[in-house]
Design an enzyme around this catalytic site. Sequence first.
Site, short mmCIF file in Angstrom:
data_model
loop_
_atom_site.label_atom_id
_atom_site.label_comp_id
_atom_site.label_asym_id
_atom_site.label_seq_id
_atom_site.Cartn_x
_atom_site.Cartn_y
_atom_site.Cartn_z
N CYS A 56 0.82 -1.21 0.00
CA CYS A 56 0.00 0.00 0.00
C CYS A 56 0.85 1.26 0.00
CB CYS A 56 -0.87 0.04 1.24
SG CYS A 56 -1.93 -1.39 1.41
N GLU A 100 17.35 -19.52 -3.35
CA GLU A 100 17.00 -18.29 -4.05
C GLU A 100 16.56 -18.58 -5.49
OE1 GLU A 100 16.20 -15.41 -3.45
OE2 GLU A 100 16.67 -14.16 -5.18
N ASN A 121 -2.46 2.58 5.48
CA ASN A 121 -1.54 1.44 5.28
C ASN A 121 -1.42 0.73 6.62
OD1 ASN A 121 -1.08 2.50 2.78
ND2 ASN A 121 1.08 3.00 3.12
N GLY A 122 -1.32 -0.59 6.58
CA GLY A 122 -1.14 -1.32 7.83
C GLY A 122 -2.33 -2.23 8.11
N GLU A 142 8.17 -17.51 -7.82
CA GLU A 142 7.57 -16.17 -7.76
C GLU A 142 7.03 -15.70 -9.11
OE1 GLU A 142 9.53 -12.90 -5.00
OE2 GLU A 142 11.05 -14.00 -6.13
N HIS A 147 17.32 -38.49 1.75
CA HIS A 147 16.56 -38.53 3.01
C HIS A 147 15.09 -38.18 2.79
CE1 HIS A 147 20.21 -39.22 5.22
NE2 HIS A 147 20.77 -38.20 4.59
N LYS A 193 6.11 -5.28 -3.59
CA LYS A 193 7.54 -5.01 -3.57
C LYS A 193 8.04 -4.71 -2.15
CE LYS A 193 11.53 -4.44 -5.36
NZ LYS A 193 12.20 -5.70 -5.65
N ARG A 241 5.76 -0.88 -6.00
CA ARG A 241 5.70 -1.64 -4.75
C ARG A 241 4.65 -2.74 -4.81
NH1 ARG A 241 7.05 2.61 -0.34
NH2 ARG A 241 5.73 1.40 1.01
N LYS A 284 12.93 -17.60 -6.98
CA LYS A 284 12.75 -16.78 -8.19
C LYS A 284 11.81 -17.48 -9.16
CE LYS A 284 13.78 -13.72 -7.13
NZ LYS A 284 14.39 -13.19 -5.97
N TRP A 299 -2.94 -2.91 -1.47
CA TRP A 299 -2.58 -4.32 -1.62
C TRP A 299 -3.43 -5.05 -0.60
CZ3 TRP A 299 -0.07 -8.13 1.39
CH2 TRP A 299 0.40 -9.24 0.67
C1 F6R Z 1 11.71 -11.94 -3.42
C2 F6R Z 1 11.68 -10.71 -2.66
C3 F6R Z 1 11.24 -10.79 -1.25
C4 F6R Z 1 12.00 -9.77 -0.38
C5 F6R Z 1 11.42 -9.76 1.04
C6 F6R Z 1 12.19 -8.84 1.94
O1 F6R Z 1 12.13 -11.74 -4.75
O2 F6R Z 1 11.97 -9.64 -3.16
O3 F6R Z 1 11.36 -12.08 -0.74
O4 F6R Z 1 13.34 -10.12 -0.36
O5 F6R Z 1 10.08 -9.36 0.98
O6 F6R Z 1 12.17 -7.54 1.45
P1 F6R Z 1 13.26 -6.47 1.90
O7 F6R Z 1 14.58 -6.93 1.37
O8 F6R Z 1 12.81 -5.18 1.28
O9 F6R Z 1 13.25 -6.44 3.39
#
Ligand code: F6R
Length: 609
Positions: free
Chosen positions: A2, A482, A103-104, A489, A505, A604, A27, A486, A74
Amino acid sequence: MCGIVGAVAQRNITPVLIEGLKRLEYRGYDSCGVALHVDGHLARSRSTSRVADLETQIQETGLQGFTGIAHTRWATHGAPATKNAHPHFSPSSEDARIALVHNGIIENHDELRAELTGLGYVFQSQTDTEVIAHLIDHMYTGDLFDTVQQAVKRLHGAYAIAVFCREEPHRVVAARQGSPLIVGLGKGENFVASDAMALAGTTDQIIYLEEGDVVDLQLARYWIVDVEGRPAEREVKTVHAHTGAAELGPYRHYMQKEIFEQPRVVGDTLEGVTGIMPELFGDQAFRVFKEIDRVLILACGTSYYAGLTAKYWIESVAKLPVNVEIASEYRYRDSVPHPSTLVVTISQSGETADTLAALKHARSLGMTNTLTICNVSTSAMVRECKLAYITRAGVEVGVASTKAFTTQLAALFLLTLTLAQVNGRLTDEQEAHYLKQMRHLPVALSSVLALEPQVIAWAEEFARKENALFLGRGIHYPIALEGALKLKEISYIHAEAYPAGELKHGPLALVTEEMPVVTIAPNDALLEKLKSNMQEVRARGGQLYVFADVDTHITSGEGLHVIRLPEHYGLLSPILHVAALQLLAYHTALARGTDVDKPRNLAKSVTVE
Ligand code: F6R
């Protein structure tokens, strides 16, 4: 997640509000809206589409006003729908006196909803936000600033709000607790926003509100009170926020552009590092690093995986014990604190609610030596920590983090060397060797990115799969995690990562001819072990896709596909291997036709719990 923008001015403020929302778009959001004070009444426009469509909608209706608020939502409480989009009105849409954005998350919204329903308020949305609008309307004394101060005392949870009132046309009141909010000062006009970036190009005079602050914004004055209602002085900072997302240039998506920016931004992050000096992390760094004898890393998502990688580095080079915790878990679990801990938070945005809360929790347990690795110098995380290293990834627009991750790794490697040096564990030769390797990283990364055509060929295959396994060993296990994150996601393919030795295992049961198994095969001490693990997969018909360093003697064959990375990079190898995995996820998503930069359900900057 948001976003909020608000303004009180003597000109039509709609373009500023829309521009602010556009700057917050990256975001992630699912609906948006604007409310304005128009000739003695409140008017609004809301949409479940993009901000650009909201802008067209507003132009078509000719909506204009001097005072207004705007929001990107969001969804948390209630589906993404126009009725749930902010701003919310009270007492009703037809007879609106109060307009509010939030927001929140309000944790006691059920209780407040019941109370306000009993008082005759009719709810038009499923949101927790609407209760705040009705609460403020119910408590309205004729003075919005005073009313908001009283009303927020009834709220439990996290909020940043901006509100205006039909009866007070030249006033916006805002408040924060647990969610970021800033004030922007103009000439004869004032602004509020959830992020300084929203006001880039409008004003660079920024005040970061503190927890519990309530601010009264009028045309030529502003007034802040703290959580106790006492007048509060807050520093005005000149903030040169980025003026928004850069152009795409030759790239199809921001994610692709950001993957290819990595050689430059990793170089930028390490620019000026001519030697290992604790001061790179802040004035007090030397004293703090001398005081500590262990490290606790707190982060979420991709940043958490950066932390897991750093654990291998710090334990092996600096010989300090490292504990890496998922911030959302750490904040609520009973742990054993130790005062000589260096608490390191890692965050791209610097506003992640869980990481901020975990940091505060660690501090409340007596661990006051705090350091953040963060990409936003003006963020709450940087303000809350004693020490900081600012990565220079630049604005990351793609929701899936790429360049933020590799710059975090670069900064964490620098931290590793610094801790080793302070502990007398880094010889001059080692320092010179690692510095040389770090300087060479941009070139090494570029040669990995040049493998893109080979990765595209694999992606065509992957696009037809619904599951994938990722294997890594040692320091490349977090990189496997990671890579799997990716892929899931942005392509929505179910992917899991394991340390390769764990296969037998349990997860080996999943391996069939239909299962692609991505394997990270650096030319390191665990290579022979990894080759045995690969045999276990082949013996079950699994399809191996191996990113192998030169000289690993792994060659393509039946069910075994190999892309060769140009050089083995020792301890820094994770930074190269992850770039290859980012390309695989990107091109697989592209082949599946998903919304790469804005994957479904994700935001984001995760500013709610
Ligand atoms: C995945 C991604 C998220 C962020 C996570 C933490 O691609 O971007 O998993 O890494 O939400 O966000 P930050 O780094 O902004 O604390």
